[in-house]
Design a protein around this motif. Sequence first.
Motif, PDB file in Angstrom:
ATOM      1  N   GLY A 112       0.810  -1.219   0.000  1.00  0.00           N
ATOM      2  CA  GLY A 112       0.000   0.000   0.000  1.00  0.00           C
ATOM      3  C   GLY A 112       0.835   1.257   0.000  1.00  0.00           C
ATOM      4  O   GLY A 112       0.510   2.238  -0.665  1.00  0.00           O
ATOM      5  N   PHE A 113       1.939   1.240   0.729  1.00  0.00           N
ATOM      6  CA  PHE A 113       2.819   2.414   0.769  1.00  0.00           C
ATOM      7  C   PHE A 113       3.475   2.647  -0.582  1.00  0.00           C
ATOM      8  O   PHE A 113       3.627   3.785  -1.012  1.00  0.00           O
ATOM      9  CB  PHE A 113       3.888   2.230   1.847  1.00  0.00           C
ATOM     10  N   ARG A 163       0.162   3.247  -3.554  1.00  0.00           N
ATOM     11  CA  ARG A 163      -0.727   4.400  -3.440  1.00  0.00           C
ATOM     12  C   ARG A 163       0.075   5.695  -3.393  1.00  0.00           C
ATOM     13  O   ARG A 163       1.174   5.721  -2.855  1.00  0.00           O
ATOM     14  CB  ARG A 163      -1.600   4.282  -2.191  1.00  0.00           C
ATOM     15  N   ASN A 212      -1.508   8.762  -2.413  1.00  0.00           N
ATOM     16  CA  ASN A 212      -2.158   9.696  -1.502  1.00  0.00           C
ATOM     17  C   ASN A 212      -1.394   9.689  -0.175  1.00  0.00           C
ATOM     18  O   ASN A 212      -1.120   8.629   0.387  1.00  0.00           O
ATOM     19  CB  ASN A 212      -3.608   9.260  -1.282  1.00  0.00           C
ATOM     20  N   ILE A 251      -2.207  10.528   2.891  1.00  0.00           N
ATOM     21  CA  ILE A 251      -2.911   9.973   4.051  1.00  0.00           C
ATOM     22  C   ILE A 251      -2.890   8.452   4.008  1.00  0.00           C
ATOM     23  O   ILE A 251      -2.631   7.792   5.022  1.00  0.00           O
ATOM     24  CB  ILE A 251      -4.354  10.512   4.119  1.00  0.00           C
ATOM     25  N   VAL A 252      -3.104   7.871   2.832  1.00  0.00           N
ATOM     26  CA  VAL A 252      -3.067   6.416   2.699  1.00  0.00           C
ATOM     27  C   VAL A 252      -1.650   5.900   2.960  1.00  0.00           C
ATOM     28  O   VAL A 252      -1.467   4.850   3.588  1.00  0.00           O
ATOM     29  CB  VAL A 252      -3.572   5.987   1.304  1.00  0.00           C
ATOM     30  N   MET A 253      -0.651   6.633   2.531  1.00  0.00           N
ATOM     31  CA  MET A 253       0.729   6.225   2.776  1.00  0.00           C
ATOM     32  C   MET A 253       1.038   6.207   4.270  1.00  0.00           C
ATOM     33  O   MET A 253       1.696   5.283   4.769  1.00  0.00           O
ATOM     34  CB  MET A 253       1.691   7.147   2.022  1.00  0.00           C
ATOM     35  N   LEU A 303      -1.192   5.836   6.679  1.00  0.00           N
ATOM     36  CA  LEU A 303      -1.955   4.730   7.260  1.00  0.00           C
ATOM     37  C   LEU A 303      -1.262   3.387   7.020  1.00  0.00           C
ATOM     38  O   LEU A 303      -1.271   2.511   7.890  1.00  0.00           O
ATOM     39  CB  LEU A 303      -3.372   4.700   6.689  1.00  0.00           C
ATOM     40  N   CYS A 304      -0.652   3.237   5.861  1.00  0.00           N
ATOM     41  CA  CYS A 304       0.093   2.008   5.588  1.00  0.00           C
ATOM     42  C   CYS A 304       1.325   1.908   6.480  1.00  0.00           C
ATOM     43  O   CYS A 304       1.701   0.811   6.903  1.00  0.00           O
ATOM     44  CB  CYS A 304       0.479   1.950   4.115  1.00  0.00           C
ATOM     45  N   ASP A 347      -1.583  14.403  -3.472  1.00  0.00           N
ATOM     46  CA  ASP A 347      -0.851  13.467  -4.313  1.00  0.00           C
ATOM     47  C   ASP A 347       0.631  13.607  -4.040  1.00  0.00           C
ATOM     48  O   ASP A 347       1.207  14.692  -4.118  1.00  0.00           O
ATOM     49  CB  ASP A 347      -1.158  13.754  -5.771  1.00  0.00           C
TER      50      ASP A 347
END
Length: 103
Positions: A24-25, A28, A30, A32-34, A36-37, A94
């Motif tokens: 995921g890191f 993705r 984004n 925020i997603v990075m 969270l991963c 991004d």
Amino acid sequence: MMTSAALAGYLIVSGLLLTIGMVGFLVRRNLIVMFLCTELMFQAAAIAFVAIGRYLFDYSGQVMVIFILTVAAAEAALALALVVLLHRQHDTLDADAFGELSE
């Protein structure tokens, strides 16, 4: 008493969480997603430390988890501040848009 089969189960779950977090890191873009991963990878390490500590009847695994949670909390606070700052300046989250922050 924890058996080696139970330890293997916990380590498999930990490895899966670590793999999901790493993929995921890397995939993705984004921010925020990075982040969270990254938190997911911290939790995978925490599960492994607790499982191994329980298997060996040693409290050092739980002590390491306290340090991991401290680092994760500090990282989350800094990441949130950075995300808010970058979103206000560039109006996007991004990661490719922040390749050159030389302003």
